[in-house]
Scaffold this motif. Sequence first.
Motif, PDB file in Angstrom:
ATOM      1  N   ASP A   1       0.838  -1.195   0.000  1.00 18.86           N
ATOM      2  CA  ASP A   1       0.000   0.000   0.000  1.00 18.86           C
ATOM      3  C   ASP A   1       0.874   1.246   0.000  1.00 18.86           C
ATOM      4  N   ALA A   2       0.236   2.407  -0.131  1.00 21.57           N
ATOM      5  CA  ALA A   2       0.973   3.665  -0.241  1.00 21.57           C
ATOM      6  C   ALA A   2       1.744   4.000   1.026  1.00 21.57           C
TER       7      ALA A   2
ATOM      8  N   HIS B   1       5.700   4.561   1.059  1.00 22.22           N
ATOM      9  CA  HIS B   1       6.256   5.836   1.508  1.00 22.22           C
ATOM     10  C   HIS B   1       7.360   5.590   2.534  1.00 22.22           C
ATOM     11  N   SER B   2       7.110   4.716   3.474  1.00 22.94           N
ATOM     12  CA  SER B   2       8.100   4.388   4.499  1.00 22.94           C
ATOM     13  C   SER B   2       9.363   3.772   3.888  1.00 22.94           C
TER      14      SER B   2
ATOM     15  N   ASP C   1      -3.318   6.300  -5.427  1.00 25.92           N
ATOM     16  CA  ASP C   1      -2.194   6.658  -4.563  1.00 25.92           C
ATOM     17  C   ASP C   1      -0.847   6.520  -5.260  1.00 25.92           C
ATOM     18  N   GLY C   2      -0.787   5.711  -6.293  1.00 28.87           N
ATOM     19  CA  GLY C   2       0.457   5.551  -7.036  1.00 28.87           C
ATOM     20  C   GLY C   2       0.953   6.869  -7.623  1.00 28.87           C
TER      21      GLY C   2
ATOM     22  N   LEU D   1       6.916  11.592  -5.012  1.00 31.20           N
ATOM     23  CA  LEU D   1       7.941  11.360  -3.995  1.00 31.20           C
ATOM     24  C   LEU D   1       9.160  10.678  -4.610  1.00 31.20           C
ATOM     25  N   ALA D   2       8.934   9.689  -5.455  1.00 31.33           N
ATOM     26  CA  ALA D   2      10.046   8.976  -6.091  1.00 31.33           C
ATOM     27  C   ALA D   2      10.883   9.929  -6.946  1.00 31.33           C
TER      28      ALA D   2
END
Length: 84
Positions: free
Chosen positions: A36-37, A41-42, A63-64, A70-71
């Motif tokens: 999951d997102a 993220h973590s 959410d992708g 972020l990526a």
Amino acid sequence: MIDQNINILLVEDDALTAQTNKRLLKQYGNVLVANDAKEAHSLIKNHKFEIAFFDLNLYGELDGLKLLTLAKMMSIYSVVLSGE
């Protein structure tokens, strides 16, 4: 010879698809899977990834797309996956 030291992130909410893709990708490096997102993220914040594969539609949400942003900020080469 393939460099087994690269880290690959696979973000996929479907367990069978995640397992299959992990098996296919592991010949190219160390594969970490997020379901999951929040988990993705973590992992992005706590590991260095050279490449990431993102399912855009995680549990019915896009959410992708947020993870792609972020990526990009973390200089992770990203590939988008979608069954849609």
